[in-house]
Motif scaffolding. Sequence first.
Motif, short mmCIF file in Angstrom:
data_model
loop_
_atom_site.label_atom_id
_atom_site.label_comp_id
_atom_site.label_asym_id
_atom_site.label_seq_id
_atom_site.Cartn_x
_atom_site.Cartn_y
_atom_site.Cartn_z
N LEU A 1 0.85 -1.18 0.00
CA LEU A 1 0.00 0.00 0.00
C LEU A 1 0.89 1.24 0.00
O LEU A 1 1.79 1.37 0.85
N ILE A 2 0.65 2.12 -0.94
CA ILE A 2 1.39 3.37 -1.04
C ILE A 2 0.47 4.46 -0.50
O ILE A 2 -0.50 4.85 -1.16
N ARG A 3 0.72 4.93 0.70
CA ARG A 3 -0.18 5.91 1.31
C ARG A 3 0.16 7.32 0.85
O ARG A 3 1.31 7.76 0.91
N ILE A 4 -0.86 8.03 0.39
CA ILE A 4 -0.72 9.44 0.02
C ILE A 4 -1.25 10.25 1.19
O ILE A 4 -2.47 10.29 1.45
N ASP A 5 -0.38 10.91 1.92
CA ASP A 5 -0.73 11.64 3.13
C ASP A 5 -1.21 13.03 2.75
O ASP A 5 -0.47 14.01 2.81
N ILE A 6 -2.48 13.13 2.35
CA ILE A 6 -2.99 14.40 1.84
C ILE A 6 -3.01 15.47 2.92
O ILE A 6 -2.84 16.67 2.62
N GLY A 7 -3.22 15.08 4.17
CA GLY A 7 -3.23 16.07 5.25
C GLY A 7 -1.88 16.75 5.41
O GLY A 7 -1.78 17.97 5.48
N LEU B 1 0.59 16.76 3.20
CA LEU B 1 1.08 17.34 1.95
C LEU B 1 0.33 18.59 1.52
O LEU B 1 0.88 19.42 0.79
N THR B 2 -0.93 18.73 1.94
CA THR B 2 -1.73 19.87 1.48
C THR B 2 -2.32 20.69 2.63
O THR B 2 -2.78 21.81 2.41
N GLY B 3 -2.33 20.12 3.85
CA GLY B 3 -2.96 20.80 4.95
C GLY B 3 -4.48 20.69 4.95
O GLY B 3 -5.16 21.36 5.74
N ARG B 4 -5.02 19.85 4.07
CA ARG B 4 -6.48 19.72 3.96
C ARG B 4 -6.88 18.25 3.93
O ARG B 4 -6.22 17.45 3.27
N PRO B 5 -7.95 17.88 4.60
CA PRO B 5 -8.48 16.52 4.50
C PRO B 5 -9.58 16.47 3.45
O PRO B 5 -9.92 17.49 2.83
N VAL B 6 -10.15 15.29 3.25
CA VAL B 6 -11.40 15.13 2.53
C VAL B 6 -12.42 14.54 3.50
O VAL B 6 -12.05 14.03 4.55
N ALA C 1 1.77 16.23 -5.88
CA ALA C 1 0.95 16.54 -7.06
C ALA C 1 -0.36 15.77 -7.03
O ALA C 1 -1.42 16.31 -7.34
N ILE C 2 -0.28 14.50 -6.66
CA ILE C 2 -1.50 13.69 -6.56
C ILE C 2 -2.39 14.22 -5.44
O ILE C 2 -3.61 14.37 -5.60
N ALA C 3 -1.80 14.52 -4.30
CA ALA C 3 -2.57 14.97 -3.14
C ALA C 3 -3.31 16.26 -3.41
O ALA C 3 -4.48 16.40 -3.05
N GLU C 4 -2.66 17.23 -4.02
CA GLU C 4 -3.33 18.52 -4.23
C GLU C 4 -4.45 18.43 -5.25
O GLU C 4 -5.45 19.15 -5.15
N ASN C 5 -4.36 17.50 -6.17
CA ASN C 5 -5.46 17.26 -7.09
C ASN C 5 -6.59 16.50 -6.41
O ASN C 5 -7.76 16.75 -6.65
N TYR C 6 -6.24 15.55 -5.56
CA TYR C 6 -7.23 14.72 -4.88
C TYR C 6 -8.11 15.55 -3.93
O TYR C 6 -9.33 15.36 -3.88
N VAL C 7 -7.49 16.45 -3.20
CA VAL C 7 -8.27 17.27 -2.26
C VAL C 7 -8.99 18.41 -2.96
O VAL C 7 -9.88 19.05 -2.37
N GLY C 8 -8.65 18.67 -4.22
CA GLY C 8 -9.33 19.70 -5.00
C GLY C 8 -8.48 20.93 -5.19
O GLY C 8 -7.97 21.51 -4.22
N LEU C 9 -8.30 21.33 -6.45
CA LEU C 9 -7.53 22.52 -6.75
C LEU C 9 -8.28 23.77 -6.29
O LEU C 9 -9.51 23.75 -6.17
N PRO C 10 -7.57 24.85 -6.04
CA PRO C 10 -8.25 26.07 -5.56
C PRO C 10 -9.28 26.57 -6.56
O PRO C 10 -9.13 26.41 -7.76
N LEU C 11 -10.32 27.20 -6.05
CA LEU C 11 -11.33 27.79 -6.92
C LEU C 11 -10.80 29.07 -7.56
O LEU C 11 -9.95 29.74 -7.00
#
Length: 389
Positions: free
Chosen positions: A83-89, A91-96, A379-389
Amino acid sequence: MKTQVAIIGAGPAGLMLGHLLRAQGIEVVIVERATADYVLGRIRAGVLERTTTDLMDQLGLSARMHAEGLLHDGFNLADGERLIRIDIGALTGRPVMVYGQTEITRDLMDAAPDRGLEIIYEASDVALHDVETDAPYLTYNRDGVAHRIDAQFLCGCDGYHGASRLAIPESAAKAYEKIYPFGWLGILADVPPCNHELIYANHERGFALASMRSEKRSRYYIQVPSDEAVERWSDDRLWDELAIRLGPEAAAHMTRGPALEKSIAPLRSFVFERMRHGRLMLAGDSAHIVPPTGAKGLNLAMSDVHYLSQSLIAWFTRRDADAVANYSNKALARVWKAERFSWQLTKLMHRFPDDDSFDRRMQIAELDYIANSIAAQTAIAENYVGLPL
């Protein structure tokens, strides 16, 4: 009947748009072809970006979402061995947020009466008229009686098969589409998830996904040929295949149970340019479809609604014609970025019929690169949590 904005479609996009406009005192009527029970019966997405949760917060309708939803700080890519964990929290400071689309729809529906949002269900034969003029209107039938709604703007939130997009002449727009040669066979079951975070698995037998709707309800998928029949898959056969594709670590924690729902969803990428024609505005699936890989469908609809509500509020409060004119370009800029991410992740994690051994080795190499590169994971994390509006 007369109103300022008539919305076609009472799914989450149409309901959210209606609430945002009503919060600013704008007159709105929503017309929906199905019953309320049918709308609530649609089992769809479950991963919410910050864009979507912020809109619910803005409307003051997020109490149940925050009480029952699951905050996730990461997700996993599986390559058959690890399992390759992408730590979005981190890496981006944001959860889903894991909270089903059905629940979002229910919250928006339940709040509609108190907020003066009128919804007309079981409206058949919806047709849009004079969208290129300043006085568009729509017609529909209900209980054998013909009705007409005059509005200043019509907003099509009625999905890929709805009437709204068809009201735009082919000469005024262009459609881009990619049909994938496989679908997702999904099972919903009242069993605890095999992992506290989602797992997207690339296996030599095909893609698999372990997801959830709550701590007690799980949603799993496997890749199947586009012409597959759901009847060929018993619950036991599907659970066996999931255990193989998700890998031994996930399989060891998998709880099996009878299917509450089992179906096959086709995969496609679709973009309709443009998203505005005269006084008709499109949002959500009426304008674009993304593969479910990456959880962008509902969230992309919500970003459309954000832009569209801002445009219409600007029009009704200060007659800002530029805000309306710019809606399509602003929305499409984000649409194409989400399409890119969904296509990229779909290509990485699925087996395509015409892939050869070289293509397979490229997938393996890419996953190994992601596993060992913070830049790639970011790069994956910031796309996964959603790019800025």
